[in-house]
Design a protein around this motif. Structure first.
Motif, short mmCIF file in Angstrom:
data_model
loop_
_atom_site.label_atom_id
_atom_site.label_comp_id
_atom_site.label_asym_id
_atom_site.label_seq_id
_atom_site.Cartn_x
_atom_site.Cartn_y
_atom_site.Cartn_z
N THR A 159 0.85 -1.19 0.00
CA THR A 159 0.00 0.00 0.00
C THR A 159 0.88 1.23 0.00
N MET A 160 0.57 2.16 -0.88
CA MET A 160 1.35 3.40 -0.99
C MET A 160 0.91 4.42 0.06
N ARG A 161 1.88 5.07 0.67
CA ARG A 161 1.64 6.22 1.54
C ARG A 161 1.64 7.48 0.68
N ASP A 162 2.55 7.48 -0.29
CA ASP A 162 2.69 8.60 -1.23
C ASP A 162 2.35 8.08 -2.62
N PRO A 163 1.11 8.31 -3.07
CA PRO A 163 0.72 7.77 -4.37
C PRO A 163 1.08 8.66 -5.57
N SER A 164 2.05 9.55 -5.37
CA SER A 164 2.44 10.43 -6.48
C SER A 164 3.02 9.61 -7.62
N ARG A 202 5.49 6.26 -7.42
CA ARG A 202 5.04 5.01 -8.06
C ARG A 202 6.08 4.54 -9.07
N ASP A 254 -2.25 -1.39 -3.34
CA ASP A 254 -1.93 -0.82 -4.66
C ASP A 254 -1.23 -1.84 -5.55
#
Length: 167
Positions: free
Chosen positions: A81-86, A90, A114
């Motif tokens: 799971t992404m904390r920062d989905p920028s 990614r 994710d």
């Protein structure tokens, strides 16, 4: 290494499907044996196989290896799971995950995670070190890795079914 692009749906006839079924069952089959099995002469059979390769329907050929035989006693399915989905995070993460030899399969998924990765390791300690290294790097933007360890494989992935999928 970049993951393979998804080709568009190929138009396959009965002979193409027969070729794919035969090669899925035995990728080491000679062109002579393959041509006899699908009812073509060797040259047109070879041309069809080459066309299927060029279109990306056949992505390659590989031996299916038992993971424990080569030292992979740990097989894990990791939900990432992404904390920062920028986009930048990614891209960095996807490049690193795809390049890591212990990560043998990686899917982008929807829902709680994710990504889902199939990861092999020789020991639990080496698996833990791998996941800790990914979590510790802030450039990857990972918020959480949820691991499910494989206890026993009842059916391993040996390729996609080829049958008539137009149903």
């Amino acid at each position: 290494m970049k993951p393979p692009a998804r080709p568009g749906r190929a138009v396959l006839d009965r002979i193409d499907l027969s070729i794919l079924e035969a090669l899925t069952a035995s990728g080491r089959m000679t062109y002579q044996a393959l041509s006899e099995r699908v009812g073509l002469s060797p040259r047109p059979c070879l041309e069809r196989v080459k066309r299927l390769e060029q279109k990306g329907v056949i992505r390659g050929y590989a031996a299916l290896i038992d993971p424990t035989s080569v030292g992979h006693d740990i097989i894990a399915l990791a939900g990432i799971t992404m904390r920062d989905p920028s986009a930048a995070a990614r891209q960095r993460l996807e490049r690193a995950l795809c390049a890591h030899p212990s990560i043998v399969e990686l899917q982008v998924v929807n829902g709680e995670n994710d990504y889902v990765a199939r990861i092999v390791a020789p020991t639990l300690a080496s698996y833990e070190a791998l996941t800790e290294a990914f979590l510790a790097d802030p450039g990857f933007g990972i918020g959480r890795i949820h691991t499910t360890f494989v206890l026993k494989t009842l059916k391993s992935f040996d390729g996609y079914p080829v049958g008539d999928s137009r149903e």
